[in-house]
Write a protein that holds these residues in place. Structure first.
Motif, PDB file in Angstrom:
ATOM      1  N   LEU A  17       0.829  -1.206   0.000  1.00 59.70           N
ATOM      2  CA  LEU A  17       0.000   0.000   0.000  1.00 59.70           C
ATOM      3  C   LEU A  17       0.864   1.257   0.000  1.00 59.70           C
ATOM      4  O   LEU A  17       0.602   2.206  -0.747  1.00 59.70           O
ATOM      5  N   ARG A  18       1.888   1.269   0.835  1.00 53.88           N
ATOM      6  CA  ARG A  18       2.788   2.433   0.880  1.00 53.88           C
ATOM      7  C   ARG A  18       3.490   2.633  -0.455  1.00 53.88           C
ATOM      8  O   ARG A  18       3.611   3.768  -0.934  1.00 53.88           O
ATOM      9  N   LEU A  19       3.945   1.550  -1.044  1.00 55.40           N
ATOM     10  CA  LEU A  19       4.645   1.658  -2.324  1.00 55.40           C
ATOM     11  C   LEU A  19       3.711   2.177  -3.414  1.00 55.40           C
ATOM     12  O   LEU A  19       4.093   3.026  -4.227  1.00 55.40           O
ATOM     13  N   THR A  20       2.475   1.682  -3.417  1.00 56.46           N
ATOM     14  CA  THR A  20       1.501   2.121  -4.418  1.00 56.46           C
ATOM     15  C   THR A  20       1.192   3.604  -4.258  1.00 56.46           C
ATOM     16  O   THR A  20       1.152   4.353  -5.237  1.00 56.46           O
ATOM     17  N   CYS A  21       0.951   4.039  -3.022  1.00 53.76           N
ATOM     18  CA  CYS A  21       0.651   5.455  -2.775  1.00 53.76           C
ATOM     19  C   CYS A  21       1.843   6.343  -3.100  1.00 53.76           C
ATOM     20  O   CYS A  21       1.680   7.436  -3.661  1.00 53.76           O
ATOM     21  N   ALA A  22       3.053   5.877  -2.756  1.00 53.24           N
ATOM     22  CA  ALA A  22       4.251   6.658  -3.071  1.00 53.24           C
ATOM     23  C   ALA A  22       4.431   6.789  -4.578  1.00 53.24           C
ATOM     24  O   ALA A  22       4.767   7.872  -5.092  1.00 53.24           O
ATOM     25  N   LEU A  23       4.199   5.697  -5.300  1.00 49.31           N
ATOM     26  CA  LEU A  23       4.315   5.735  -6.760  1.00 49.31           C
ATOM     27  C   LEU A  23       3.277   6.672  -7.358  1.00 49.31           C
ATOM     28  O   LEU A  23       3.602   7.488  -8.237  1.00 49.31           O
ATOM     29  N   ALA A  24       2.035   6.579  -6.891  1.00 46.67           N
ATOM     30  CA  ALA A  24       0.967   7.417  -7.435  1.00 46.67           C
ATOM     31  C   ALA A  24       1.210   8.889  -7.131  1.00 46.67           C
ATOM     32  O   ALA A  24       1.008   9.758  -7.987  1.00 46.67           O
ATOM     33  N   ALA A  25       1.656   9.192  -5.904  1.00 44.95           N
ATOM     34  CA  ALA A  25       1.906  10.582  -5.525  1.00 44.95           C
ATOM     35  C   ALA A  25       3.072  11.170  -6.317  1.00 44.95           C
ATOM     36  O   ALA A  25       2.993  12.297  -6.827  1.00 44.95           O
ATOM     37  N   THR A  26       4.151  10.427  -6.429  1.00 40.98           N
ATOM     38  CA  THR A  26       5.317  10.917  -7.175  1.00 40.98           C
ATOM     39  C   THR A  26       4.983  11.097  -8.644  1.00 40.98           C
ATOM     40  O   THR A  26       5.349  12.105  -9.268  1.00 40.98           O
ATOM     41  N   THR A  27       4.282  10.128  -9.209  1.00 43.66           N
ATOM     42  CA  THR A  27       3.883  10.214 -10.609  1.00 43.66           C
ATOM     43  C   THR A  27       2.995  11.419 -10.860  1.00 43.66           C
ATOM     44  O   THR A  27       3.177  12.151 -11.847  1.00 43.66           O
ATOM     45  N   THR A  28       2.042  11.659  -9.971  1.00 42.54           N
ATOM     46  CA  THR A  28       1.130  12.794 -10.136  1.00 42.54           C
ATOM     47  C   THR A  28       1.885  14.110 -10.077  1.00 42.54           C
ATOM     48  O   THR A  28       1.645  15.009 -10.898  1.00 42.54           O
ATOM     49  N   ASP A  29       2.799  14.243  -9.129  1.00 42.10           N
ATOM     50  CA  ASP A  29       3.584  15.482  -9.009  1.00 42.10           C
ATOM     51  C   ASP A  29       4.372  15.756 -10.289  1.00 42.10           C
ATOM     52  O   ASP A  29       4.331  16.871 -10.835  1.00 42.10           O
ATOM     53  N   VAL A  30       5.093  14.750 -10.753  1.00 44.63           N
ATOM     54  CA  VAL A  30       5.936  14.941 -11.944  1.00 44.63           C
ATOM     55  C   VAL A  30       5.074  15.164 -13.180  1.00 44.63           C
ATOM     56  O   VAL A  30       5.369  16.040 -14.012  1.00 44.63           O
ATOM     57  N   ALA A  31       3.992  14.391 -13.317  1.00 42.34           N
ATOM     58  CA  ALA A  31       3.125  14.530 -14.491  1.00 42.34           C
ATOM     59  C   ALA A  31       2.455  15.900 -14.535  1.00 42.34           C
ATOM     60  O   ALA A  31       2.294  16.485 -15.621  1.00 42.34           O
ATOM     61  N   MET A  32       2.076  16.439 -13.384  1.00 43.59           N
ATOM     62  CA  MET A  32       1.465  17.766 -13.358  1.00 43.59           C
ATOM     63  C   MET A  32       2.495  18.850 -13.688  1.00 43.59           C
ATOM     64  O   MET A  32       2.193  19.808 -14.407  1.00 43.59           O
ATOM     65  N   LEU A  33       3.705  18.715 -13.170  1.00 46.26           N
ATOM     66  CA  LEU A  33       4.755  19.704 -13.448  1.00 46.26           C
ATOM     67  C   LEU A  33       5.108  19.735 -14.935  1.00 46.26           C
ATOM     68  O   LEU A  33       5.392  20.805 -15.495  1.00 46.26           O
ATOM     69  N   LEU A  34       5.090  18.574 -15.568  1.00 47.49           N
ATOM     70  CA  LEU A  34       5.382  18.511 -17.000  1.00 47.49           C
ATOM     71  C   LEU A  34       4.143  18.767 -17.847  1.00 47.49           C
ATOM     72  O   LEU A  34       4.202  19.456 -18.874  1.00 47.49           O
ATOM     73  N   GLY A  35       3.019  18.222 -17.429  1.00 47.78           N
ATOM     74  CA  GLY A  35       1.831  18.245 -18.255  1.00 47.78           C
ATOM     75  C   GLY A  35       1.103  19.571 -18.293  1.00 47.78           C
ATOM     76  O   GLY A  35       0.573  19.952 -19.351  1.00 47.78           O
ATOM     77  N   ALA A  36       1.057  20.300 -17.179  1.00 37.63           N
ATOM     78  CA  ALA A  36       0.326  21.573 -17.155  1.00 37.63           C
ATOM     79  C   ALA A  36       0.924  22.598 -18.124  1.00 37.63           C
ATOM     80  O   ALA A  36       0.183  23.191 -18.923  1.00 37.63           O
ATOM     81  N   PRO A  37       2.238  22.832 -18.102  1.00 41.15           N
ATOM     82  CA  PRO A  37       2.807  23.754 -19.105  1.00 41.15           C
ATOM     83  C   PRO A  37       2.613  23.274 -20.536  1.00 41.15           C
ATOM     84  O   PRO A  37       2.353  24.083 -21.436  1.00 41.15           O
ATOM     85  N   LEU A  38       2.738  21.958 -20.764  1.00 41.85           N
ATOM     86  CA  LEU A  38       2.503  21.431 -22.105  1.00 41.85           C
ATOM     87  C   LEU A  38       1.058  21.654 -22.542  1.00 41.85           C
ATOM     88  O   LEU A  38       0.799  22.034 -23.690  1.00 41.85           O
ATOM     89  N   ALA A  39       0.128  21.436 -21.623  1.00 42.16           N
ATOM     90  CA  ALA A  39      -1.287  21.649 -21.945  1.00 42.16           C
ATOM     91  C   ALA A  39      -1.560  23.119 -22.248  1.00 42.16           C
ATOM     92  O   ALA A  39      -2.340  23.451 -23.152  1.00 42.16           O
ATOM     93  N   LEU A 156      -7.262  20.128 -10.974  1.00 42.33           N
ATOM     94  CA  LEU A 156      -7.511  19.174  -9.896  1.00 42.33           C
ATOM     95  C   LEU A 156      -8.004  17.845 -10.463  1.00 42.33           C
ATOM     96  O   LEU A 156      -7.558  16.770 -10.043  1.00 42.33           O
ATOM     97  N   ALA A 157      -8.914  17.917 -11.419  1.00 41.01           N
ATOM     98  CA  ALA A 157      -9.408  16.696 -12.055  1.00 41.01           C
ATOM     99  C   ALA A 157      -8.267  15.947 -12.751  1.00 41.01           C
ATOM    100  O   ALA A 157      -8.203  14.713 -12.700  1.00 41.01           O
ATOM    101  N   ALA A 158      -7.363  16.686 -13.384  1.00 40.28           N
ATOM    102  CA  ALA A 158      -6.220  16.059 -14.052  1.00 40.28           C
ATOM    103  C   ALA A 158      -5.340  15.335 -13.047  1.00 40.28           C
ATOM    104  O   ALA A 158      -4.889  14.204 -13.289  1.00 40.28           O
ATOM    105  N   ALA A 159      -5.080  15.977 -11.904  1.00 39.75           N
ATOM    106  CA  ALA A 159      -4.236  15.368 -10.881  1.00 39.75           C
ATOM    107  C   ALA A 159      -4.889  14.123 -10.289  1.00 39.75           C
ATOM    108  O   ALA A 159      -4.227  13.089 -10.097  1.00 39.75           O
ATOM    109  N   VAL A 160      -6.176  14.207 -10.010  1.00 36.75           N
ATOM    110  CA  VAL A 160      -6.891  13.052  -9.450  1.00 36.75           C
ATOM    111  C   VAL A 160      -6.897  11.891 -10.438  1.00 36.75           C
ATOM    112  O   VAL A 160      -6.701  10.727 -10.064  1.00 36.75           O
ATOM    113  N   LEU A 161      -7.095  12.206 -11.702  1.00 38.20           N
ATOM    114  CA  LEU A 161      -7.120  11.160 -12.726  1.00 38.20           C
ATOM    115  C   LEU A 161      -5.751  10.497 -12.864  1.00 38.20           C
ATOM    116  O   LEU A 161      -5.662   9.271 -13.005  1.00 38.20           O
ATOM    117  N   ALA A 162      -4.679  11.284 -12.819  1.00 35.62           N
ATOM    118  CA  ALA A 162      -3.334  10.722 -12.906  1.00 35.62           C
ATOM    119  C   ALA A 162      -3.043   9.825 -11.707  1.00 35.62           C
ATOM    120  O   ALA A 162      -2.476   8.740 -11.839  1.00 35.62           O
TER     121      ALA A 162
END
Length: 233
Positions: A17-39, A156-162
């Motif tokens: 559970l910890r590994l899954t949450c850590a992966l999801a949180a890290t992925t969301t942070d990085v994807a939002m930092l890259l994806g928002a400017p691209l969008a 927010l919807a983008a982050a939740v979906l990621a």
């Protein structure tokens, strides 16, 4: 590799559970930092370069996860970029590591982030940002102080979906991460292990929990989209 069923091993349950949450949180942070400017960039024009970039970013959305995972495994493994970095740094390759999972998960989550964020920025329109320009705001400042706050519900919807997509990812994780307890064994892999071992009670509890989580995600997205709709002029 044989692993214990998730709920018959309390330490393994917490670990997965910890590994899954850590992966999801890290992925969301990085994807939002890259994806928002691209969008934002994609939402500001319709020339062919944006079409090409948008198509490339959308590829993971239509490719089977195992296909994406296969090519990422080649890239992160000994024969790819990961192998070159390994030889240069003297460290193991990125395949079958948490870092490799993050890289793959970010690539898989980017289409969801970019599409949701792009729709939000397009809803904001050009007028608020152009007004900020007339007040001598720089493009970067206009983006952070005008576009991002106005598009906040969509972001927010983008982050939740990621986050939700990463929580439930299986095919990609299987290809580039495998099933290593404490390193790459996430909840989706734990569910597979329980089904394979015939541990139906544990499998039902994990699957039920993920269904409940998916419902909460959909509810949050629906509420965010309603709020965004109320902001339309």
């Amino acid at each position: 590799m044989t692993s214990q069923p998730l709920l018959s091993d309390p330490h393994g349950a917490v670990q997965a559970l910890r590994l899954t949450c850590a992966l999801a949180a890290t992925t969301t942070d990085v994807a939002m930092l890259l994806g928002a400017p691209l969008a934002w960039w994609l939402a500001r024009g319709t020339d062919w370069r944006r079409d090409v970039v948008g198509s490339i970013l959308t590829l993971p959305l239509v490719l089977p996860p195992t296909v994406l995972g296969f090519y990422l495994l080649l890239a992160l493994g000994p024969s790819g970029v990961g192998g070159a970095l390994s030889r240069f740094t003297g460290r193991p390759t990125l395949a079958f590591t948490f870092t490799g999972l993050v890289i793959g998960s970010v690539i898989a989550a980017l289409p969801y982030v970019v599409q949701s964020a792009r729709a939000a920025f397009e809803t904001v329109g050009r007028a608020p940002v152009e007004i900020a320009y007339t007040l001598r705001a720089s493009p970067l400042r206009a983006f952070w102080t005008v576009a991002v706050p106005l598009a906040a519900p969509g972001l927010l919807a983008a982050a939740v979906l990621a986050f939700a997509h990463t929580m439930g990812e299986f095919g990609l994780v299987l290809m580039i991460g495998g099933d290593i307890p404490g390193r790459t064994r996430v909840l989706a892999m734990a569910l597979y292990d329980d089904v394979e071992a015939g541990e139906w009670r544990e499998a039902h509890l994990i699957a039920g929990g993920m269904v409940g989580f998916a419902f909460v995600v959909i509810l949050i997205m629906t509420l965010a989209q309603k709020r965004l709709a109320r902001r339309k002029p």
